[in-house]
Design an enzyme around this catalytic site. Structure first.
Site, PDB file in Angstrom:
ATOM      1  N   SER A   1      34.943  32.951  41.064  1.00 47.96           N
ATOM      2  CA  SER A   1      34.329  32.050  40.311  1.00 47.96           C
ATOM      3  C   SER A   1      35.505  31.643  39.192  1.00 47.96           C
ATOM      4  CB  SER A   1      33.241  32.369  39.284  1.00 47.96           C
ATOM      5  OG  SER A   1      32.213  32.442  40.100  1.00 47.96           O
TER       6      SER A   1
ATOM      7  N   SER B   1      31.461  30.201  45.391  1.00 46.48           N
ATOM      8  CA  SER B   1      32.299  30.109  44.123  1.00 46.48           C
ATOM      9  C   SER B   1      31.578  29.233  43.041  1.00 46.48           C
ATOM     10  CB  SER B   1      33.671  29.105  44.317  1.00 46.48           C
ATOM     11  OG  SER B   1      34.611  29.052  43.622  1.00 46.48           O
TER      12      SER B   1
ATOM     13  N   ASP C   1      32.522  27.139  39.954  1.00 48.84           N
ATOM     14  CA  ASP C   1      33.694  26.363  39.318  1.00 48.84           C
ATOM     15  C   ASP C   1      33.522  25.328  38.192  1.00 48.84           C
ATOM     16  OD1 ASP C   1      35.106  27.564  41.517  1.00 48.84           O
ATOM     17  OD2 ASP C   1      34.372  25.782  42.758  1.00 48.84           O
TER      18      ASP C   1
END
Length: 348
Positions: free
Chosen positions: A227, A265, A267
């Site tokens: 992240s 992830s 983001d």
């Protein structure tokens, strides 16, 4: 821990983009913005911390700032996001920490804000907290940093040079299988006949195949998941809608680094404006307000600038980070994450 000499990207002779940087090449080039860290390094297992970002030095709950959050892939926790989306403003400091520390960070922000003069009758707050998971190097289940330690980060917030690398919320983070951390950068751009500053601070903890200013960096065991949280400050008078567009451009800088942008992830990019003309004071919130804001037709230079600053902030988070020995909470074993090689970058 090891403490080899480190350097920022530009000190290695590598530049990103074409806009000039601010005096400090940091988010604190935006006047009034302050940053504070608390770093928790204890024994063989604790490698974590918190980083506080304050848009201005006054009472944020009373004098709110316009803001917007952009999410590219939402595998994460970003406290306060729904109210930011609904109202387009930030009313507390911003804390970055580890995944299991979000609740403690909210409590720290609550204590900090409720204790401020003028907030004696406040009964609801929208604490803003971003996180990444530092369990590769930290015993994340050990409830650190504590609420009191996060309050230390808030109290330590100041302008000027920002400490980078394996510090604060970046103490235990990993990027591209290498040591990640806290990084920052800024740009100064001409907009509508005036000069505006954009500053970015990142907490890098993500994966992909690293590319530094277009040069592929070969590292063992590239990560895919992870992240990143990117905080954008600007003195440009932007409405929350255009701050959302500004925040979205951070992902352009993220992509340039070789990010995988994977399913696992998280983001996130949060942008706010410090311009006093758009600050949401108690008086303005009680009346029909007339805010002088930049139009859609003139904001493109800011978009390009934030792409450049985001990319460089990420690289600074890595070049300033040191090789770190810690504890992998997922395997229960000691762990070492090496810093990016500055010599390799110099030879590129």
């Amino acid at each position: 821990m090891t403490y080899e000499s480190r350097a920022r990207l530009r000190s290695l002779g590598i530049s990103v983009g074409h806009y000039p940087v601010g005096m400090l090449n940091a988010i604190t080039d935006v006047a009034g913005v302050s940053v504070g860290h608390v770093t928790c390094i204890e024994g063989d297992r604790t490698r974590t911390g918190a980083t506080a970002i304050l848009p201005h030095a006054g009472n944020l709950f009373q004098d709110k700032v316009p803001a917007a959050l952009a999410v590219f892939n939402g595998f994460g926790k970003f406290a306060g996001s729904t109210q930011i989306a609904e109202l387009g403003e930030v009313e507390t400091p911003i804390l970055l920490t580890n995944t299991l520390g979000v609740g403690r960070a909210i409590e720290a922000i609550n204590r900090h804000t409720l204790a401020q003069a003028g907030n004696e009758r406040v009964v609801s707050l929208n604490a803003v907290v971003g996180e990444t998971n530092d369990a590769r190097l930290n015993d994340i289940r050990a409830a650190r940093p504590s609420v009191d330690e996060m309050l230390e980060a808030l109290a330590a917030a100041k302008g000027g040079t920002v400490e980078e690398g394996a510090i604060g919320a970046g103490t235990g983070t990993v990027a591209f299988g290498l040591k990640g951390g806290i990084g920052t950068s800024s740009r100064v751009v001409p907009v509508a006949g005036t000069s505006c500053t954009v500053g970015v601070l990142v907490q890098s903890n993500y994966g992909g195949k690293l590319s530094v200013a277009g040069w592929p960096y070969e590292a063992e065991g590239h990560d895919k998941d992870g992240s990143i949280v990117m905080i954008v400050a600007t003195d440009a008078p932007l409405c929350s809608r255009n701050l959302g567009r500004l925040a979205e451009r951070c992902f352009g800088g993220l992509a340039r680094t070789g990010a995988a942008l994977s399913n696992g992830s998280g983001d996130y990019a949060l942008a706010f404006s410090t311009a006093e003309d758009v600050r949401r004071t108690p008086e303005r919130r009680k009346a029909i307000a007339n805010y002088p804001v930049l139009s859609n037709d003139v904001v493109s230079p800011l978009f390009e600038a934030v792409i450049e600053a985001s990319e460089e902030a990420i690289f600074n988070s890595m070049t300033m980070a040191t090789t770190t020995h810690g504890y992998n909470a997922g395997t229960g074993k000691p762990s070492t994450i090496h810093a990016i090689s500055l010599d390799a970058l110099k030879r590129r």
